[in-house]
Write an enzyme that holds these catalytic residues in place. Structure first.
Site, PDB file in Angstrom:
ATOM      1  N   GLU A  26       0.890  -1.097   0.160  1.00 28.95           N
ATOM      2  CA  GLU A  26      -0.036   0.170   0.021  1.00 28.95           C
ATOM      3  C   GLU A  26       0.838   1.437  -0.045  1.00 28.95           C
ATOM      4  O   GLU A  26       0.469   2.409  -0.513  1.00 28.95           O
ATOM      5  CB  GLU A  26      -1.121   0.260   1.237  1.00 28.95           C
ATOM      6  N   TYR A 109      -6.101   5.835   4.948  1.00 27.89           N
ATOM      7  CA  TYR A 109      -6.477   5.099   4.013  1.00 27.89           C
ATOM      8  C   TYR A 109      -5.240   3.743   4.103  1.00 27.89           C
ATOM      9  O   TYR A 109      -5.733   2.638   4.129  1.00 27.89           O
ATOM     10  CB  TYR A 109      -5.899   5.338   2.418  1.00 27.89           C
ATOM     11  N   ASP A 127      -9.592   5.374  -0.820  1.00 34.85           N
ATOM     12  CA  ASP A 127      -8.748   6.323  -1.840  1.00 34.85           C
ATOM     13  C   ASP A 127      -9.481   6.770  -2.952  1.00 34.85           C
ATOM     14  O   ASP A 127     -10.748   6.656  -2.752  1.00 34.85           O
ATOM     15  CB  ASP A 127      -7.641   5.230  -2.386  1.00 34.85           C
TER      16      ASP A 127
END
Ligand code: SF4
Length: 337
Positions: A26, A109, A127
């Site tokens: 991520e 996020y 996102d």
């Protein structure tokens, strides 16, 4: 989630799920295309398979592993997060969102992605893809660039998330946004599995959504970049430890007067054997554009300037991670090992 079960993208970090793998993937995916992350992710984990290995990694080696992904500050933050996990959390990536948010580089996020994907907790991960899908499904005209819009959509998702498989729910929204509800007026509405529920589609308003206020215009900097060559060596400089491209190698460059800059490096016109233009290049950062003009100077003597580090030109590409801003000038050394 039915759609996701049949259409989910086969990505390496989904084959072997762990909090560390989610943290790394991520972080890499922030502002970077999936295609660029695929190779870097595998290479990174082969060298740094654990949080402890990442925490201990030498800085140059870390940046070399990050090459091609850009935004090198993420690599540094990822390592600082790993070091904090080792010192403050006994080497285990925390489960609580409030603890995850303490880690450098981890925002709402990424914390939501780790909590839901790796630990199965009911935490949204919102996102740009998710914001776009939600704005269209609900025909919501709020500006998705505003934090309050993001917060409202996050709260809304929190209420509708299923009790089980929260990670799949978040990833389904992300993949759906990346593969079906595409940005820039090109969503695949005709084959969309949720078109029947989509208010934007029903109202023929897909092209107007999401609403997103334009970003501020970028500042433009005219930069002169110098490839200083002496025998089989080339001069590099380390950027300062804070600010843009912090701590990375670069070719000496300036926005100031070229002659004065070169003089400050101990390079005088009479010590140049050849002076050859090596092209123009542009690099776009979030708030800034570099418009660069390059010159290669072959020197008769090596300037005695401490800020310059003279490295073997044949090893430049192999051993030194440089920001992609300098890719055009770095490629000069691909043909001249
Ligand atoms: Fe997105 Fe079109 Fe599907 Fe609506 S119908 S969710 S706009 S792809």
């Amino acid at each position: 989630m039915d759609w996701f079960a049949h259409h989910k993208r086969d990505l390496p970090w989904r084959r072997d799920v762990s909090a560390y793998h989610t943290l790394v993937s991520e972080t890499m995916l922030q502002q970077t295309r999936v295609e660029a992350v695929l190779t870097a992710y595998t290479r990174f984990l082969r060298c740094l398979p654990t949080v402890a290995a990442l925490a201990d990694c030498e800085e140059n080696a870390l940046y070399k592993l990050w090459e091609g992904l850009g935004y090198y500050r993420r690599a540094k933050n990822l390592q600082r997060a790993a070091q904090m996990i080792v010192t403050d959390f006994g080497g285990e990536i925390p489960r609580k969102v409030s603890d995850l948010l303490r880690l450098p580089g981890v925002g709402a996020y990424t914390a939501g992605a780790i909590a839901s994907i790796a630990y199965g907790l009911r935490v949204p991960a919102v996102d740009g893809n998710v914001l776009r899908v939600m704005a269209r499904l609900e025909a919501d005209y709020a500006d998705i660039a505003l934090p309050q819009t993001k917060q409202l959509l996050t709260d809304h998702l929190q209420n509708v998330m299923p009790a089980q498989n929260a990670g799949d729910f978040n990833q389904a929204l992300m993949d759906f946004g990346a593969c079906v509800c595409l940005p820039n007026g090109a969503p695949l509405c005709r084959t969309c599995p949720v078109a029947d529920y989509c208010l934007a589609f029903a109202q023929n308003a897909v092209g107007q959504l999401p609403v997103k206020s334009p970003k501020k215009t970028r500042r433009i900097e005219e930069r002169r970049v110098f490839l200083l060559l002496f025998e089989d060596k080339v001069a590099l400089r380390k950027r300062p430890n804070s600010g843009l491209l912090a701590g990375l190698w670069e070719f000496p460059n300036t926005t100031d007067d070229s002659e004065a800059f070169l003089a400050s490096l101990g390079v005088k016109p009479e010590t140049c054997r050849t002076i050859v233009p090596c092209g123009e290049a542009k690099h776009i950062f979030t708030h800034l554009e570099w418009h660069m003009t390059g010159t290669a100077l072959t020197l008769r003597e090596q300037p005695n300037q401490k800020s310059l580090c003279w490295v073997d030109a044949a090893l430049l590409v192999k051993d030194y991670a440089m920001p992609s801003a300098f890719a055009h000038y770095r490629s000069y050394f691909l043909d001249k090992p």
